[in-house]
Design a protein around this motif. Sequence first.
Motif, PDB file in Angstrom:
ATOM      1  N   ASP A  21     -11.546  -5.766   2.776  1.00  0.00           N
ATOM      2  CA  ASP A  21     -11.971  -7.149   2.535  1.00  0.00           C
ATOM      3  C   ASP A  21     -11.014  -7.908   1.613  1.00  0.00           C
ATOM      4  O   ASP A  21     -11.285  -9.054   1.254  1.00  0.00           O
ATOM      5  N   ARG A  22      -9.919  -7.280   1.221  1.00  0.00           N
ATOM      6  CA  ARG A  22      -8.968  -7.957   0.337  1.00  0.00           C
ATOM      7  C   ARG A  22      -8.337  -9.143   1.050  1.00  0.00           C
ATOM      8  O   ARG A  22      -7.936  -9.047   2.206  1.00  0.00           O
ATOM      9  N   LEU A  23      -8.256 -10.271   0.354  1.00  0.00           N
ATOM     10  CA  LEU A  23      -7.631 -11.456   0.939  1.00  0.00           C
ATOM     11  C   LEU A  23      -6.130 -11.236   1.080  1.00  0.00           C
ATOM     12  O   LEU A  23      -5.461 -10.863   0.114  1.00  0.00           O
ATOM     13  N   LYS A  24      -5.610 -11.485   2.272  1.00  0.00           N
ATOM     14  CA  LYS A  24      -4.193 -11.295   2.534  1.00  0.00           C
ATOM     15  C   LYS A  24      -3.493 -12.586   2.923  1.00  0.00           C
ATOM     16  O   LYS A  24      -2.268 -12.640   2.954  1.00  0.00           O
ATOM     17  N   VAL A  25      -4.278 -13.614   3.236  1.00  0.00           N
ATOM     18  CA  VAL A  25      -3.717 -14.914   3.589  1.00  0.00           C
ATOM     19  C   VAL A  25      -4.543 -15.986   2.891  1.00  0.00           C
ATOM     20  O   VAL A  25      -5.714 -15.771   2.562  1.00  0.00           O
ATOM     21  N   LYS A  71       2.745   4.767   3.095  1.00  0.00           N
ATOM     22  CA  LYS A  71       1.429   4.338   2.653  1.00  0.00           C
ATOM     23  C   LYS A  71       1.162   4.834   1.236  1.00  0.00           C
ATOM     24  O   LYS A  71       1.320   6.027   0.948  1.00  0.00           O
ATOM     25  N   TYR A  89      -6.104  -2.428  -3.441  1.00  0.00           N
ATOM     26  CA  TYR A  89      -5.032  -2.733  -2.502  1.00  0.00           C
ATOM     27  C   TYR A  89      -5.430  -2.402  -1.062  1.00  0.00           C
ATOM     28  O   TYR A  89      -5.123  -3.142  -0.129  1.00  0.00           O
ATOM     29  N   THR A  90      -6.123  -1.288  -0.879  1.00  0.00           N
ATOM     30  CA  THR A  90      -6.477  -0.840   0.471  1.00  0.00           C
ATOM     31  C   THR A  90      -7.830  -1.373   0.942  1.00  0.00           C
ATOM     32  O   THR A  90      -8.238  -1.087   2.071  1.00  0.00           O
ATOM     33  N   ASP A  91      -8.537  -2.125   0.108  1.00  0.00           N
ATOM     34  CA  ASP A  91      -9.847  -2.661   0.483  1.00  0.00           C
ATOM     35  C   ASP A  91      -9.720  -3.532   1.734  1.00  0.00           C
ATOM     36  O   ASP A  91      -8.938  -4.486   1.759  1.00  0.00           O
ATOM     37  N   THR A  97      -1.246 -20.810   6.429  1.00  0.00           N
ATOM     38  CA  THR A  97       0.001 -20.217   5.970  1.00  0.00           C
ATOM     39  C   THR A  97       0.201 -20.619   4.503  1.00  0.00           C
ATOM     40  O   THR A  97      -0.449 -21.544   4.001  1.00  0.00           O
ATOM     41  N   TRP A  98       1.115 -19.967   3.823  1.00  0.00           N
ATOM     42  CA  TRP A  98       1.373 -20.314   2.434  1.00  0.00           C
ATOM     43  C   TRP A  98       1.909 -21.745   2.302  1.00  0.00           C
ATOM     44  O   TRP A  98       1.459 -22.484   1.412  1.00  0.00           O
ATOM     45  N   GLU A 105      -8.041 -19.739   8.030  1.00  0.00           N
ATOM     46  CA  GLU A 105      -6.797 -19.168   7.543  1.00  0.00           C
ATOM     47  C   GLU A 105      -5.680 -20.210   7.579  1.00  0.00           C
ATOM     48  O   GLU A 105      -5.668 -21.097   8.430  1.00  0.00           O
TER      49      GLU A 105
END
Length: 229
Positions: free
Chosen positions: A96-100, A64, A92-94, A117-118, A115
């Motif tokens: 609420d950060r968009l990951k998808v 981490k 990076y650790t937020d 997929t790429w 949501e």
Amino acid sequence: MFQASRRDFIKIASLGAGGLLAGPQLWADSDPLYERYGIKKIPTYCEVCFWKCAGWVHFDKSGKPYKIVGNKADPLCNGRFCPRGTAGLGMYTDPDRLKVPLIRTVRDGKQTYKEATWPQAIDYIASKMRKIIDEHGAESLALFNHGAGGKHFGRLFKALGSGNIAAPSYAQCRGPREVAFHSTFGAGVNSPENTDIKNAKCLVLIGSHLGENMHNAQVQEMSTLIDKK
């Protein structure tokens, strides 16, 4: 109780969290301690602003990331990240950060996001762009970009047949500055600027505040200049 003078306050505020990390970095660069505590570091660079300071991301035994510091070998940061750079870890650790990717849709009469997929997101964007090109021509596409990632989109737009590519930051910031330097000195100031603030005899700031802009090396040089006075 510690009492700081105005000069000390400006210096501390200018260097911010980057300066506070100078102490821990002394032992962080020691390989034996890294092996002892299972700490790893990976080289990176910051893109919160165009300064692009080089740095190190530190990872604990679980993998981490827990700290970002500047790279001492980088002349743009001299081993110190500004507060915005060190805040990159929080980005990076937020939670609420968009990951998808998210695709806007209508559900129960209200706009929302789902949501995807790429591959789904890329196919969706490609179909929309193809529709615009078929109906109005490639020249109807325009790109307003910022940052290194924008260069990839610029290549895409050129491949599609559109040269309508602009950077809003140029009109709002870099453009007037570059034109003024070309007109005055016959050459551009570039980014980062080719200035020598720390050895200046007189520093005049018009419509700008180096402490607020937080361009790393400039703030450090301004701090050095203040100490000389």
